[in-house]
Design a protein around this motif. Structure first.
Motif, PDB file in Angstrom:
ATOM      1  N   GLU A 246       1.165  10.857   7.664  1.00  0.00           N
ATOM      2  CA  GLU A 246       0.199  10.251   6.755  1.00  0.00           C
ATOM      3  C   GLU A 246       0.553   8.787   6.485  1.00  0.00           C
ATOM      4  O   GLU A 246      -0.342   7.936   6.369  1.00  0.00           O
ATOM      5  CB  GLU A 246       0.169  11.026   5.438  1.00  0.00           C
ATOM      6  N   ILE A 247       1.843   8.495   6.374  1.00  0.00           N
ATOM      7  CA  ILE A 247       2.278   7.112   6.178  1.00  0.00           C
ATOM      8  C   ILE A 247       1.850   6.264   7.368  1.00  0.00           C
ATOM      9  O   ILE A 247       1.328   5.151   7.219  1.00  0.00           O
ATOM     10  CB  ILE A 247       3.810   7.042   5.980  1.00  0.00           C
ATOM     11  N   ASP A 248       2.048   6.801   8.564  1.00  0.00           N
ATOM     12  CA  ASP A 248       1.657   6.081   9.781  1.00  0.00           C
ATOM     13  C   ASP A 248       0.162   5.771   9.773  1.00  0.00           C
ATOM     14  O   ASP A 248      -0.252   4.649  10.104  1.00  0.00           O
ATOM     15  CB  ASP A 248       2.001   6.928  11.013  1.00  0.00           C
ATOM     16  N   LYS A 249      -0.649   6.737   9.387  1.00  0.00           N
ATOM     17  CA  LYS A 249      -2.110   6.557   9.359  1.00  0.00           C
ATOM     18  C   LYS A 249      -2.501   5.455   8.376  1.00  0.00           C
ATOM     19  O   LYS A 249      -3.331   4.588   8.693  1.00  0.00           O
ATOM     20  CB  LYS A 249      -2.782   7.875   8.985  1.00  0.00           C
ATOM     21  N   LEU A 250      -1.903   5.462   7.181  1.00  0.00           N
ATOM     22  CA  LEU A 250      -2.200   4.437   6.180  1.00  0.00           C
ATOM     23  C   LEU A 250      -1.833   3.043   6.695  1.00  0.00           C
ATOM     24  O   LEU A 250      -2.601   2.092   6.547  1.00  0.00           O
ATOM     25  CB  LEU A 250      -1.433   4.720   4.886  1.00  0.00           C
TER      26      LEU A 250
ATOM     27  N   ILE B 203      15.449   9.630   0.263  1.00  0.00           N
ATOM     28  CA  ILE B 203      15.279   8.179   0.357  1.00  0.00           C
ATOM     29  C   ILE B 203      14.717   7.896   1.746  1.00  0.00           C
ATOM     30  O   ILE B 203      15.095   8.528   2.727  1.00  0.00           O
ATOM     31  CB  ILE B 203      16.583   7.398   0.107  1.00  0.00           C
ATOM     32  N   ILE B 204      13.772   6.969   1.826  1.00  0.00           N
ATOM     33  CA  ILE B 204      13.096   6.697   3.097  1.00  0.00           C
ATOM     34  C   ILE B 204      12.902   5.201   3.285  1.00  0.00           C
ATOM     35  O   ILE B 204      12.533   4.487   2.353  1.00  0.00           O
ATOM     36  CB  ILE B 204      11.732   7.438   3.188  1.00  0.00           C
ATOM     37  N   ASN B 205      13.171   4.750   4.505  1.00  0.00           N
ATOM     38  CA  ASN B 205      12.876   3.368   4.888  1.00  0.00           C
ATOM     39  C   ASN B 205      11.577   3.345   5.681  1.00  0.00           C
ATOM     40  O   ASN B 205      11.409   4.112   6.632  1.00  0.00           O
ATOM     41  CB  ASN B 205      14.005   2.785   5.733  1.00  0.00           C
ATOM     42  N   VAL B 206      10.653   2.493   5.261  1.00  0.00           N
ATOM     43  CA  VAL B 206       9.395   2.288   5.988  1.00  0.00           C
ATOM     44  C   VAL B 206       9.423   0.873   6.562  1.00  0.00           C
ATOM     45  O   VAL B 206       9.497  -0.105   5.812  1.00  0.00           O
ATOM     46  CB  VAL B 206       8.174   2.497   5.069  1.00  0.00           C
ATOM     47  N   ASP B 207       9.409   0.793   7.881  1.00  0.00           N
ATOM     48  CA  ASP B 207       9.600  -0.471   8.599  1.00  0.00           C
ATOM     49  C   ASP B 207       8.353  -0.749   9.433  1.00  0.00           C
ATOM     50  O   ASP B 207       8.016   0.029  10.334  1.00  0.00           O
ATOM     51  CB  ASP B 207      10.836  -0.342   9.491  1.00  0.00           C
ATOM     52  N   PHE B 208       7.680  -1.870   9.123  1.00  0.00           N
ATOM     53  CA  PHE B 208       6.419  -2.179   9.803  1.00  0.00           C
ATOM     54  C   PHE B 208       6.427  -3.614  10.310  1.00  0.00           C
ATOM     55  O   PHE B 208       6.930  -4.521   9.633  1.00  0.00           O
ATOM     56  CB  PHE B 208       5.238  -1.988   8.847  1.00  0.00           C
ATOM     57  N   THR B 209       5.860  -3.802  11.486  1.00  0.00           N
ATOM     58  CA  THR B 209       5.717  -5.135  12.074  1.00  0.00           C
ATOM     59  C   THR B 209       4.261  -5.360  12.450  1.00  0.00           C
ATOM     60  O   THR B 209       3.637  -4.508  13.089  1.00  0.00           O
ATOM     61  CB  THR B 209       6.601  -5.301  13.316  1.00  0.00           C
ATOM     62  N   THR B 210       3.723  -6.503  12.048  1.00  0.00           N
ATOM     63  CA  THR B 210       2.318  -6.859  12.257  1.00  0.00           C
ATOM     64  C   THR B 210       2.194  -7.946  13.318  1.00  0.00           C
ATOM     65  O   THR B 210       3.007  -8.883  13.358  1.00  0.00           O
ATOM     66  CB  THR B 210       1.719  -7.381  10.937  1.00  0.00           C
ATOM     67  N   ILE B 211       1.175  -7.821  14.159  1.00  0.00           N
ATOM     68  CA  ILE B 211       0.776  -8.923  15.044  1.00  0.00           C
ATOM     69  C   ILE B 211      -0.611  -9.370  14.597  1.00  0.00           C
ATOM     70  O   ILE B 211      -1.565  -8.598  14.633  1.00  0.00           O
ATOM     71  CB  ILE B 211       0.714  -8.518  16.518  1.00  0.00           C
ATOM     72  N   LEU B 212      -0.723 -10.614  14.179  1.00  0.00           N
ATOM     73  CA  LEU B 212      -2.013 -11.189  13.785  1.00  0.00           C
ATOM     74  C   LEU B 212      -2.216 -12.484  14.556  1.00  0.00           C
ATOM     75  O   LEU B 212      -1.417 -13.417  14.429  1.00  0.00           O
ATOM     76  CB  LEU B 212      -2.046 -11.467  12.276  1.00  0.00           C
TER      77      LEU B 212
ATOM     78  N   LEU C 118       0.836  -1.205   0.000  1.00  0.00           N
ATOM     79  CA  LEU C 118       0.000   0.000   0.000  1.00  0.00           C
ATOM     80  C   LEU C 118       0.871   1.256   0.000  1.00  0.00           C
ATOM     81  O   LEU C 118       0.616   2.195  -0.760  1.00  0.00           O
ATOM     82  CB  LEU C 118      -0.922  -0.007   1.223  1.00  0.00           C
ATOM     83  N   ILE C 119       1.886   1.269   0.842  1.00  0.00           N
ATOM     84  CA  ILE C 119       2.759   2.446   0.898  1.00  0.00           C
ATOM     85  C   ILE C 119       3.477   2.645  -0.430  1.00  0.00           C
ATOM     86  O   ILE C 119       3.633   3.772  -0.902  1.00  0.00           O
ATOM     87  CB  ILE C 119       3.770   2.313   2.060  1.00  0.00           C
ATOM     88  N   GLU C 120       3.874   1.557  -1.066  1.00  0.00           N
ATOM     89  CA  GLU C 120       4.544   1.668  -2.368  1.00  0.00           C
ATOM     90  C   GLU C 120       3.643   2.361  -3.394  1.00  0.00           C
ATOM     91  O   GLU C 120       4.117   3.110  -4.247  1.00  0.00           O
ATOM     92  CB  GLU C 120       4.949   0.278  -2.863  1.00  0.00           C
ATOM     93  N   LYS C 121       2.345   2.119  -3.300  1.00  0.00           N
ATOM     94  CA  LYS C 121       1.395   2.752  -4.227  1.00  0.00           C
ATOM     95  C   LYS C 121       1.136   4.216  -3.872  1.00  0.00           C
ATOM     96  O   LYS C 121       0.917   5.053  -4.760  1.00  0.00           O
ATOM     97  CB  LYS C 121       0.056   1.999  -4.203  1.00  0.00           C
ATOM     98  N   GLU C 122       1.146   4.538  -2.583  1.00  0.00           N
ATOM     99  CA  GLU C 122       0.678   5.848  -2.137  1.00  0.00           C
ATOM    100  C   GLU C 122       1.777   6.868  -1.847  1.00  0.00           C
ATOM    101  O   GLU C 122       1.508   8.071  -1.835  1.00  0.00           O
ATOM    102  CB  GLU C 122      -0.171   5.682  -0.863  1.00  0.00           C
TER     103      GLU C 122
END
Length: 284
Positions: A72-76, A124-133, A59-63
């Protein structure tokens, strides 16, 4: 009595897998604990979490675009994660105030999203996300180039991705975690880049951070034995200049890490499952 890291339950006959690990432990090899080798059910849980985690970064790659704030990235990221029944692992983790890490240019990692951090042409930006499911963790990050950047920054982003890929190739079943860092540092040195030493990859799946530590530079000791069923990240942080870093004194939360010489840094990260044939990507 020596406390073993690998042992069988009383009355349970060891399998050939158990015997192989215990034999290596008897030879002085640092082996994983049984808890670090995930069951098929646990692997499927981590895999499902990885699907959501990858979806966030897709999603971030698209937006992502020039003029966008990191807030805004955090919200998405947060909204996508929650819409898929998951939880952002970073949110309130040891005082981290947001759902995702957004690290721009000289920020190595743990950049905190802000309304005032506006992406500009050439960043240049690194977007680092971790999910708990359902209690299972998956962790990944990607680099994004905003518009056109300098050849030097573009090369840094590309070489850092190559470092991740080379590290993955070096991760072999019944090999050692130390081979990963050795291969990554060898490639980074061809470009006179610094490999960050203060932060590393890690086991993941049932917790945010588990054993083993996955260093991205060569060390004297071979590190932990890698066996099928282990889940871990490789996430090289490669600096254009020195490997040395510092924590930003102006960050009230004490999280943002910056290159010592304030030259740009890049990072790519995958969550990986070790199989009998090599690593399988669970989140990217």
């Amino acid at each position: 009595m020596v406390k073993r890291r690998w042992h069988c339950k009383p009355g349970v006959q060891p399998t050939e897998f158990d015997k192989k690990i215990m034999h290596l432990e008897n030879q002085g090899v640092l082996v994983p604990t049984r808890q670090l080798v995930k069951t098929p059910e646990q692997i499927e849980g981590i895999r499902r979490s990885g699907v959501v985690n990858t979806g966030v970064l897709d999603l971030i790659e698209k937006e992502i675009h020039e003029g966008m704030s990191t807030l805004e990235i955090d919200k998405l990221c947060r909204e996508y994660c929650e819409a898929h029944g998951a939880i952002p692992a970073c949110l309130n983790y040891e005082g981290f105030p947001m759902s995702v890490c957004t690290s721009i240019n000289e920020v190595v990692c743990h950049g905190i999203p802000k309304a005032t951090d506006i992406l500009e042409e050439g960043d240049i930006i690194n977007v680092d996300f971790t999910t708990i499911l359902d209690g299972y963790y998956a962790d990944a990050s990607r680099m994004f180039i905003i518009g056109e950047t300098t050849p030097e920054k573009k090369q840094l982003v590309e070489v850092t991705k190559e470092c991740l890929e080379i590290g993955m190739e070096a991760a072999k079943p019944w090999g050692f975690v130390g081979e990963i860092g050795k291969a990554i540092e060898k490639h980074a040195k061809k470009y006179h880049y610094g490999v960050v030493r203060d932060l590393c990859g890690h086991g993941v799946g049932l917790k945010f951070h588990e054993e083993p530590e996955v260093c991205h530079f060569a060390q004297k000791h071979p590190g932990m034995l890698l066996v099928p069923g282990m889940v871990f990240t490789i996430e090289p942080m490669i600096n254009m200049g020195t490997w040395e870093v510092f924590v930003d004194a102006d960050d009230p939360y004490g999280w943002e890490v910056i290159t010592e010489d304030e030259k740009p840094s890049a990072q790519w990260e995958h969550t990986l499952l070790m199989t009998e044939h090599g690593v399988e990507i669970l989140s990217h």
